[in-house]
Scaffold this motif. Structure first.
Motif, short mmCIF file in Angstrom:
data_model
loop_
_atom_site.label_atom_id
_atom_site.label_comp_id
_atom_site.label_asym_id
_atom_site.label_seq_id
_atom_site.Cartn_x
_atom_site.Cartn_y
_atom_site.Cartn_z
N LYS A 1 -16.03 4.79 -3.44
CA LYS A 1 -14.66 4.86 -3.58
C LYS A 1 -13.84 3.52 -4.21
CE LYS A 1 -12.94 4.04 0.90
NZ LYS A 1 -11.94 4.49 2.06
N THR A 2 -12.79 3.81 -4.63
CA THR A 2 -11.94 2.61 -5.19
C THR A 2 -11.18 2.24 -4.17
OG1 THR A 2 -12.09 3.82 -7.27
CG2 THR A 2 -10.63 1.79 -7.36
N VAL A 3 -11.17 0.86 -3.77
CA VAL A 3 -9.99 0.36 -2.97
C VAL A 3 -9.45 -0.91 -3.63
CG1 VAL A 3 -11.09 0.65 -0.73
CG2 VAL A 3 -11.41 -1.21 -1.77
N ILE A 4 -8.16 -1.11 -3.50
CA ILE A 4 -7.41 -2.17 -3.85
C ILE A 4 -7.22 -3.08 -2.84
CG2 ILE A 4 -5.05 -2.79 -4.81
CD1 ILE A 4 -4.66 0.06 -5.66
N THR A 5 -7.65 -4.19 -3.19
CA THR A 5 -7.83 -5.08 -2.29
C THR A 5 -6.69 -6.41 -2.58
OG1 THR A 5 -9.37 -6.37 -3.32
CG2 THR A 5 -10.15 -4.88 -1.43
N GLY A 6 -6.32 -7.39 -1.82
CA GLY A 6 -5.47 -8.47 -2.08
C GLY A 6 -4.07 -8.07 -2.03
N GLN A 7 -3.88 -6.99 -1.60
CA GLN A 7 -2.28 -6.63 -2.07
C GLN A 7 -1.77 -6.47 -0.51
OE1 GLN A 7 -1.74 -3.33 -4.51
NE2 GLN A 7 -0.61 -4.40 -5.76
N TRP A 8 -1.43 -7.61 -0.09
CA TRP A 8 -0.54 -7.61 1.18
C TRP A 8 0.60 -6.64 1.41
CZ3 TRP A 8 3.86 -10.02 3.36
CH2 TRP A 8 3.73 -10.11 4.84
N LEU A 9 1.32 -6.90 0.38
CA LEU A 9 2.70 -5.97 0.42
C LEU A 9 2.48 -4.63 0.52
CD1 LEU A 9 4.80 -8.62 -1.44
CD2 LEU A 9 5.33 -7.74 0.62
N GLY A 10 1.45 -4.26 -0.68
CA GLY A 10 1.23 -2.93 -0.97
C GLY A 10 0.85 -2.14 0.35
N ASP A 11 -0.23 -3.16 1.11
CA ASP A 11 -0.94 -2.40 2.16
C ASP A 11 0.11 -2.23 3.34
OD1 ASP A 11 -3.38 -2.45 0.90
OD2 ASP A 11 -4.00 -4.38 1.95
N MET A 12 0.88 -3.16 3.33
CA MET A 12 1.88 -3.07 4.42
C MET A 12 2.88 -1.70 3.95
SD MET A 12 2.69 -5.85 6.47
CE MET A 12 4.21 -6.29 6.59
N ALA A 13 3.24 -1.55 2.79
CA ALA A 13 4.02 -0.44 2.58
C ALA A 13 3.25 0.82 2.68
CB ALA A 13 4.23 -0.48 0.92
N ALA A 14 2.09 1.03 2.24
CA ALA A 14 1.04 2.07 2.51
C ALA A 14 0.81 2.16 4.01
CB ALA A 14 -0.30 2.00 1.86
N TRP A 15 0.74 1.22 4.89
CA TRP A 15 0.95 1.66 6.17
C TRP A 15 2.03 2.11 6.85
CZ3 TRP A 15 3.58 -1.46 9.94
CH2 TRP A 15 3.19 -0.99 11.10
N TRP A 16 3.09 1.48 6.20
CA TRP A 16 4.35 2.10 6.82
C TRP A 16 4.53 3.61 6.54
CZ3 TRP A 16 7.86 0.41 9.80
CH2 TRP A 16 9.29 0.88 9.72
N LYS A 17 4.15 3.76 5.32
CA LYS A 17 4.14 5.31 4.90
C LYS A 17 2.93 6.30 5.46
CE LYS A 17 6.87 4.58 0.70
NZ LYS A 17 6.62 4.28 -0.66
#
Ligand code: HEA
Ligand code: HEA
Ligand code: CUA
Ligand SMILES: [Cu+2]
Lengths: 265, 613, 404
Positions: free
Chosen positions: B99-115
């Motif tokens: 599966k495809t994951v996007i790494t190195g994206q702290w802000l994106g991860d934070m936003a995704a986690w938030w949502k």
């Protein structure tokens, strides 16, 4: 208001004493004398005027560059403006500038009644300016509705396609829609950049009109205080003086706007 | 004590004769709050500005840390083996499911986690990054650094140093604080409803087309517009104050250099800010009505926007730095008990910088303008470096044969000389045309302006805060821990930003949410530096809180300064001075004057050469 | 340095360019300036650097010396010393001026050389759009070659071949010939920067700006071009081709994928360059081939996938003649709809996608290329067979050619 007048209310506790407000005026506690306070207020106000001039300078700069880029659009757009209304408004403002100066003089000589009357005339001239601007200039261009007495109407007699308010307003088909930017919908413009011209026209005259309104508010404020407290007289007239400066600036800017907008060939 | 006639000297030295200090509460809690909210006292307004600015600095700093944390790793989309619910690799046809994951994206991860969603495209993280640096830049420039020294320290000390009771227009002063707060609320609202991704420069046509159906950009731009008024009113107030409220006996060349610097600053504020005012207003119209002046699709000119913007924003960098120059010109003489070297040169250099600053704005546009304009602007840019260089020489010459105490303010002042010189000197390759075409919009520029803004102004702001803290709040602070904080900030700062010079010249563009791997190491170092910076500022914050809560009572003149504010009590009384001070000596006459509230025994005067007048 | 792309090429400083100033050069620059103008910029940069270091060290040394020498000693006053000295102050005003005039003049000269292209240069058009670059070669061809910057040490937006990674275009350019770009943007401002050339210039909508460079030849250590199977490519004469790559960065903030707006300039020998652009010339190609070329060269690949996966835009797999839910109701993706989607993308927006597809003009995608695109989409759609019958043709559009 603070640059105009360091105290909003000079009446203090002794309203009943019968003394006119200007005699009872005491300068702010950090000033040594009333004169120094007056000088400071005037200096401050001149600086403020400088900022106003620079604000409009930005606008004039934008005007110049856009006119240089799109001369046809400007000539074309300007041809819809009737120089006679512009000239009338210039005269109205010049008269009001004179009455404003006279009002200051009157207060300096403690001629309260004359001062009030002159302030009132100045205010009415300002109002007249706005009325002319809105009913004879903005409204037809935006909506196609002319007031029946508008001399321009006879050009379009054949195009009148509606009336309102018992014939006081007449609608000219296809004339409206000369609005700024994306609201521009005039069908017969002959230059693709004409919306830009109208944008500049409305920005410049609109921001100027806003200044007229601010100036009128100041004049009304002076008038109120003159009536209620006799607030201005030979030894204290800071606020009328500064209001006057402001009003002259408003006039001056119009004197620049008028040829730039109305007299393009 | 020569400033005061003898009959009054003992009054000031003794206790109990003063009116209450300006900090004395007026009645109960709410009465005090009301008193502060409606005060026209320049000191209280100064303190209110200080609180607001420090709060905004904290917000901006947090955004900066978010920016740096995101840059810790470049963004990658990677194929990894998918795991089932049991934690084992999922298999299909004997092959692991990828599966495809996007790494190195702290802000994106934070936003995704938030949502509560998984991140599906790199755009989301980039989007947050762009909002973060815009937020950071806009807050730091419009809400922190422009009001920092002028509105807080300036408000507090200009009247005191002039021997006046207040600024010229006290109510206007309060008004400008409220305008500042209103503007900041606009900006913060714009962030709360989704943020702005234009960069602090709001370049068109990007800024007029992005997020077309949202009001965020309009709110942020209006916020900056409103803040401009606050800045104009403060500047106007100061100019008039300096002209009209100097104490009897204080001529123009008897003024402290801080006043000269503030005077020059105020002139720039008054004359440059209206232009950004109309520009931002037109930008709002552009967004709302699509008036077209700045949008090429509608016949306008985006370079015109840049001219307008930099016509303000270049002079404004000297609005940021001149007050800092002023503070340095105070701290160095006071803490080395030495007359400033070349008083007039320093004073005129302030005015000179202010004047020339209006003529160099085009150096931000070398990569977008024609040759003629670029050449003229480049030449003028070098002109502006000269008065600045003169000032640096004067400060260093002042140290010569001084009596230098390494107090926290002095330590910071020396750090300023170090950092600002680097920042200013790196302005030279930016001002030179050929090199700027390479360095423009790269991290080199980022490093340059952090060295001048952070290393120059913010460092000096903190220096000034330490210099005048005892006067403002009547409490001393723990110098040891303050010095520790200063060193941590200094080291953290250099680690964060010196690396960025290399990043820039090697080709790392600014405003990049991600980067090619070549730049990884330097970015990591820079990010750790920024964490160190955070620790340093936290140390300062604790030192200040400790001082307010448990600090030793400050003497009226802890460092032995000669300017008039040191004659007032610490903290000053409601009306600053019990009697209007009369100026009888220059602000830096350390060789001939015992500082007020000092004993001649503790302050031996040097032997003067025979020909000294 | 791009050695991950070209492994091992370092280049050399132009003859005679070494000097005192070049010490420490490699701290600041990863790659030797790729042409004489770049070398000249490096030289100026390093000169300013060493001048600055000189001043800085000098001033700081004095400062530290004073701070230590004149530190406060209890009970001792600061001795008297004069507080101004006109000759000294004049000297320290004038000396920096001399340095500054020198820096200005140097900067100016090198700048003029960088900006003014020689008359006999190869002229091409560079188009920037969110978030891609295209170069139109003198023969009208554009480069369809992309690479995923996903090799071992350069990693940009994705590992090789992983879905969702961003391909960046490769532009082949000849060595030792001045190349001159006319640059234009389709949407907002961008800035074309090749760090190895040490120049960037902004790209505006509605107005041309220019950029020129002359790249040095790949040197003897430069790697050889390989095809996707790792086999070295040879010219018709059997010569292997050495090449060198330079990064393109977008240096003006332009939105979400500003940091993904990259490209590669690949310097190859002139004859190989000519062969390449001839290969991409649409003359003599089938419509499907043309469509594929356009897909790769006009930046469609940046957003549209061919394998059915969801990218920033609807995939083209099985698009042709499918039913598309749009804001104007469900439509059949026939020739006219596709045509409209390309020339006026805002007319109908597919549900679930933003309205950010760039507008293409007939100058960029002419009738032949449009036909090619449609033919190509048709070739990868399972609906194309029974679609043909229903297609309504506009009078000016020729029927799409049959698949071979
Ligand atoms: C406090 C703010 C501040 C200050 C004081 C300065 C000071 C200077 N700046 Fe800076 N600058 C910024 C804030 C500041 N700048 C910001 C915010 C930006 C980027 C904005 C953006 O794009 O977001 C910027 C960008 C910027 C650019 C545009 C870069 C680009 O985008 O391409 C340029 C180009 O000329 C420039 C030049 C200079 C110069 C020549 C000085 C000079 O005034 C420096 C003078 C000082 C010295 C020279 C050092 C001290 C002297 C000595 C140590 C003595 C020896 C000296 C000599 C022999 C010369 N700056
Ligand atoms: C005053 C101006 C200022 C200051 C101080 C800073 C401070 C910092 N800046 Fe910023 N920066 C800008 C102005 C400033 N910046 C501007 C204008 C831009 C351009 C934006 C754009 O491109 O649009 C920018 C852009 C910018 C970038 C580039 C982003 C990009 O282009 O992609 C980066 C990246 O590293 C960065 C980092 C930092 C860091 C780590 C700090 C650190 O120094 C921050 C440290 C501070 C803290 C951690 C807060 C701690 C505070 C407290 C604890 C409160 C108590 C304090 C006291 C009692 C004193 N900044
Ligand atoms: Cu294109 Cu940034
Ligand atoms: Cu500048």
């Amino acid at each position: 208001m603070t640059t105009l007048d360091t105290r909003s209310n000079p009446i203090g506790a002794d309203v009943q004493s019968g003394e006119p407000g200007w005699k009872r005026y005491v300068p702010g506690h950090h000033w040594r004398t009333a004169d120094e306070e007056f000088d400071a207020c005037t200096l401050g106000f001149w600086l403020f005027l400088a900022t106003e001039v620079l604000l409009f300078a930005g606008l004039f700069c934008g005007y110049t560059i856009m006119r240089y880029k799109h001369p046809e659009a400007f000539v074309n757009g300007s041809s819809y403006l009737d120089w006679r209304w512009g000239a009338l408004n210039t005269v109205v403002l010049l008269i009001s500038s004179y009455t404003m100066a006279a009002a200051i003089r009157a207060f300096q000589l403690d001629r309260q009644k004359a001062g009030r009357l002159l302030l009132a005339i100045t205010f009415i001239c300002g109002l007249g300016f706005l009325v002319i601007k809105f009913t004879f200039e903005y409204t037809p261009k935006l909506s196609g509705w002319f007031i029946a007495i508008d001399p321009a109407l006879h050009h379009y007699a054949s195009l009148v396609d509606g009336e309102a308010l018992g014939g006081l307003f007449k609608h000219v088909a296809g004339y409206g829609g000369k609005a700024p930017g994306q609201f521009f919908s005039y069908a017969f413009s002959s230059d693709p950049w004409e919306p830009l011209w109208w944008s500049i026209y409305y920005c410049a005259t609109g921001i100027h009109a806003l200044h007229v309104i601010i100036g009128m508010t100041l004049i009304a404020w002076c008038y109120r205080r003159a009536v209620l407290y006799n607030a201005y007289g030979p030894s204290h007239y800071t606020m009328v003086e500064n209001t006057g400066l402001y009003w002259h600036l408003v006039d001056l800017i119009w004197i620049f706007l008028f040829p730039l907008l109305y007299l393009i060939h | 004590m020569t400033t005061l006639d003898n009959s009054r000297a003992h009054e000031l030295g003794g206790h109990g004769h003063h009116e209450g200090s300006y900090l004395t509460p007026k009645g109960g809690f709410w009465a005090t709050v009301w008193d502060w909210a409606t005060t026209v006292d320049h000191k209280k307004i100064g303190v209110m500005y200080l609180c607001a600015v420090l709060f905004m600095f904290f917000l901006g700093g947090m955004a900066a840390l978010a920016v740096r944390t995101e840059l810790l790793n470049p963004v990658r989309t990677e194929q990894v083996k998918a795991l089932g619910a049991d934690g084992k690799e999922l298999m299909e046809n004997g092959k692991p499911v990828m599966k495809t994951v996007i790494t190195g994206q702290w802000l994106g991860d934070m936003a995704a986690w938030w949502k509560g969603q998984e991140l599906t495209s790199i755009d989301q993280g980039n989007n947050w990054y762009n909002r973060a640096f815009t937020l950071h830049g806009a807050i730091m420039v419009f809400m922190v650094i422009i009001p920092s020294i002028p509105a807080s320290l300036g408000n507090f000390f200009i009247p005191l140093m002039l021997g006046a009771k207040d600024v010229a227009f006290p109510r206007l002063n309060l008004l400008s604080w409220y305008i500042y707060v209103t503007g900041s609320i606009f900006a913060v609202c714009s962030i709360l409803i989704g943020g702005v991704d234009t960069g602090w420069t709001f370049y068109t046509p990007y800024s007029t087309t992005t997020d077309a159906d949202h009001a965020n950009v309009v709110l942020m731009v209006l916020g900056a517009f409103i803040l401009g008024f606050s800045s104009i009113l403060t500047g106007l107030n100061f100019v008039v104050t300096v002209h009209k409220l100097r104490a009897p006996g204080m001529g123009w060349f008897d003024m402290p250099l801080f006043i000269w610097a503030m005077y020059s600053t105020s002139i720039i504020q008054v004359l440059a800010t209206p232009v950004i005012g109309i520009t931002l207003l037109l930008l709002c119209f552009e967004r709302i009505f699509r008036i077209g002046i700045f949008d090429p699709a509608l016949g306008g000119d985006p370079v015109l926007y840049q001219h307008f913007f930099w016509f303000y924003s270049h002079p404004v960098v000297y609005v940021m730095i001149l007050p800092a120059f002023g503070v340095i010109s105070e701290i160095i003489p006071v803490h080395s008990h030495k007359k400033i070297f070349g008083y007039r040169a320093v004073a005129f250099a302030s005015l000179g910088v202010a004047l020339v600053s209006f003529l160099v704005w085009g150096h931000h546009m070398f990569a977008s303008s024609g040759e003629l304009g670029a050449t003229v602007f480049s030449a003028l840019t070098f002109l502006v470096a000269i008065p600045t260089a003169v000032k640096v020489f004067n400060w260093i010459a002042t140290l010569y044969k001084g009596s230098i105490a390494l107090t926290t303010p002095m330590l910071y002042a020396l750090m300023f000389l170090f950092l600002f010189s680097i920042g200013g000197l790196t302005g030279l390759p930016l001002g030179a045309l050929a090199t700027d075409l390479h360095l423009h919009d790269s991290y080199f520029v980022v490093a340059h302006f952090h060295y001048v803004m952070m290393g120059g102004t913010i460092i000096t702001f903190v220096a000034g805060l330490h210099h005048w803290w005892p006067k403002m709040f009547g409490k001393m602070y723990n110098q040891f821990w303050a010095n520790v904080g200063a060193w941590i900030v200094f080291i953290g700062f250099n680690v964060t930003f010196f690396t960025q010079f290399f990043l820039g010249s090697q080709g790392m563009p600014r405003r990049y949410a991600s980067y090619v791997d070549e730049y990884h190491t330097l970015h990591v170092i820079s990010t750790f530096g920024s964490y160190l910076l955070f620790i340093g500022f936290m140390v300062h914050l604790l030192v200040f809180i400790h001082s307010l809560v448990a600090g030793r009572k400050a003497p009226a003149n802890p460092w032995g300064g000669l300017t008039l504010e040191w004659e007032a009590a610490s903290p000053p009384s409601e009306h600053n001075f019990d009697h209007e001070p009369i100026v009888t000596h220059g602000p830096y006459d350390y060789e001939t004057t015992v500082p007020p509230h000092w004993n001649a025994k503790d302050y031996p005067l040097p032997a003067l050469p025979a020909n000294h007048h | 340095m791009l050695n991950s792309l070209t492994s091992g090429w370092t280049g050399t400083l132009a003859d005679g360019a070494q000097g005192w100033w070049s010490y420490g050069w490699n701290w600041f620059f990863r790659n030797y300036g790729a042409n004489p103008n770049a070398v000249r910029t490096d030289r100026l940069y390093m000169e300013i650097f060493w001048i600055s270091v000189g001043w800085f060290v000098f001033l700081m040394a004095i400062m530290f010396y004073f701070v230590i020498k004149y530190r406060r000693r209890p009970g001792l006053p600061a001795p008297y010393s004069p507080s101004h000295n006109t000759p000294l102050e004049l000297v320290w005003t004038i000396i920096p001026c001399i340095f500054l005039v020198y820096i200005f003049l140097q900067g100016f000269h090198a700048y003029i050389d960088k900006l003014i292209a020689p008359g006999d240069s190869l002229k091409m058009t560079l188009t920037a759009m969110k978030w891609n670059w295209t170069v139109t070669y003198p023969n009208g061809a554009s480069s369809p070659e992309n690479t995923l910057i996903g090799s071992d040490s350069v990693n940009f937006g994705g590992q090789n071949g992983s879905p969702g990674s961003r391909p960046v275009p490769i532009f082949y350019m000849p060595a030792k010939v001045p190349v001159h770009f006319n640059m234009i943007s389709k949407d907002v401002m961008h800035s074309f920067w090749v760090p190895d050339f040490r120049v960037k210039f902004d790209v505006f909508p509605n107005r041309y700006t220019t950029y020129w460079f002359e790249a040095a030849e790949p040197d003897a250590n430069a790697p050889y071009l390989k095809d996707s199977n790792g086999k070295e490519i040879t010219t018709a004469q059997g010569k292997k081709i050495q090449y060198v790559d330079h990064f393109i960065f977008c240096a003006e903030y332009c939105g979400d994928q500003h940091s993904e707006m990259l490209g590669i300039i690949r310097i190859v020998p002139m004859d190989y360059y000519l062969a390449k652009i001839e290969e991409w010339n649409i003359e003599g190609k089938t419509p499907e081939e043309i469509g594929k070329l356009v897909y790769q060269s006009q930046g469609c690949a940046a957003c549209h996938t061919l394998d059915g996966s969801k990218g920033a835009a609807p995939t083209w797999k099985d698009l042709y003649m499918s039913q598309q839910p749009t804001n104007a109701g469900t439509v059949t993706a026939d020739d006219n709809y596709i045509r409209e989607s390309i020339y006026t993308p805002a007319a109908k927006i597919v549900d679930g996608y933003p309205s950010n597809m760039p507008v293409f003009t007939t100058a960029q995608i002419d009738e032949r290329r449009m036909q090619g695109l449609i033919a190509y989409m048709k070739s990868i759609s399972k609906y194309s067979q029974h679609g043909d019958a229903k297609t309504e043709m506009k009078s000016d559009a020729k029927p799409a050619p049959e698949k071979k």
